[in-house]
Design an enzyme around this catalytic site. Structure first.
Site: not given
Ligand code: NAD
Length: 269
Positions: A46-47, A123-124, A151, A162, A165-166
């Site tokens: 996804d990244g 995504n967000e 925060d 997913t 946000n989730k």
């Molecule tokens: P990353 O590779 O660490 O990705 C984090 C995880 O998010 C991976 O497992 C990826 O498959 C999953 N992911 C990404 N988009 C998704 C989606 N639309 N639905 C379900 N899972 C999804 O980090 P990255 O490659 O830099 O990706 C950036 C994304 O990581 C951001 O857009 C954010 O959504 C996510 N993120 C999540 C958290 C958290 O859950 N606490 C914190 C920071 C970033």
């Protein structure tokens, strides 16, 4: 013939799949064009698809995306690395069909210079503060809704629901809905400070504006991108007038994907 580009992450497996794709696409008569492609094939997770989207976001109206995953099942990656022949056969018969999803439009105005930047997010986008509490007023359609303390805040698209946000307690939204969701990140709620305390999903035409009430520096993110901490006057979120299009998609079994990714029920349960 369709012009195609391959956007792979640096993982050895992804590189191998990208090479195989390149060879087979060329043999099948597709033109490889990294500058003005009709189709972006992302290879990774996804990244990687998020990075590919940002790389080609200026031409998001003209391109369609396909995600090939080389690791775990992803939300934007429909095809497995061993399905390349099937994918290419599908592309040869492609009639331009696509499924489209909403994008987040972000308009950020900085307090130090007064300049405004625009971003698109798949995504967000988040606004956060490190070290001390973030205090910000939240407006929906230019009407004050609440004063947030905590925060930070996360505004996401349906396909992003997913992701981050989730993790912060937001609802999972079916990606065919046009909506924006705002979720709180560790809000302070007590007898003195009060926010709604639950995620909010606004209508497609509604805007969400966040106005920090401090002069200090904030962390602002849009998907993988983050910025140097900087004073922010306001951020205005809306559904963008451009959408992302996926070709050869298999996103129709959305809830099954949610189940597989997050619950993983055993057959005999
Ligand atoms: P990353 O590779 O660490 O990705 C984090 C995880 O998010 C991976 O497992 C990826 O498959 C999953 N992911 C990404 N988009 C998704 C989606 N639309 N639905 C379900 N899972 C999804 O980090 P990255 O490659 O830099 O990706 C950036 C994304 O990581 C951001 O857009 C954010 O959504 C996510 N993120 C999540 C958290 C958290 O859950 N606490 C914190 C920071 C970033």
């Amino acid at each position: 013939m369709m012009k195609v580009t391959i956007y792979a992450n640096s993982n050895p497996k992804s590189k191998k799949v990208a090479t195989e794709l390149h060879t087979k696409l060329t043999a099948a008569g597709f033109e490889i064009d990294d500058y003005a492609p009709d189709l972006v094939l992302s290879v990774g997770g996804d990244g990687t698809l998020l990075s590919a989207f940002h790389h080609y976001s200026d031409m998001v109206d003209q391109v369609r995306f396909v995600g090939v995953h080389t690791g775990h099942l992803g939300f934007y990656t429909d095809w497995r690395d061993y399905e390349i022949d099937q994918l290419i056969a599908g592309l040869k018969d492609d009639n331009g069909q696509s499924v489209t999803y909403p994008l987040l439009s972000v308009e950020i105005t900085y307090a130090d210079t007064g300049e405004t930047d625009h971003y698109l997010a798949l995504n967000e986008s988040t606004l956060k503060k490190l070290g001390s509490t973030m205090v910000a007023d939240v407006y929906i359609q230019d009407e004050l809704f609440e004063r947030f303390r905590g925060d930070g805040l996360c505004v996401s698209t349906p396909t992003g629901s997913t992701a981050y946000n989730k993790s912060v307690g937001g609802a999972v939204i079916h990606p065919r809905l046009d909506a924006l969701q705002m979720a709180e990140i560790a809000s302070i709620n007590n007898r003195v400070f009060r926010t709604l305390g639950s995620p909010v999903i606004v209508a497609p035409y509604e805007t969400i504006t966040i106005k920090p009430q401090q002069q200090s520096h904030f962390i602002f993110t849009a998907d993988q991108m983050d910025t140097q901490p900087r004073p922010i006057q306001q951020i205005r979120y809306s559904i963008a007038n451009r959408r992302i299009a996926f070709a050869q998609h298999r996103h129709n079994r959305f809830w099954q994907r949610v189940e597989t990714s997050f619950i993983g029920l055993e057959e005999d349960q």
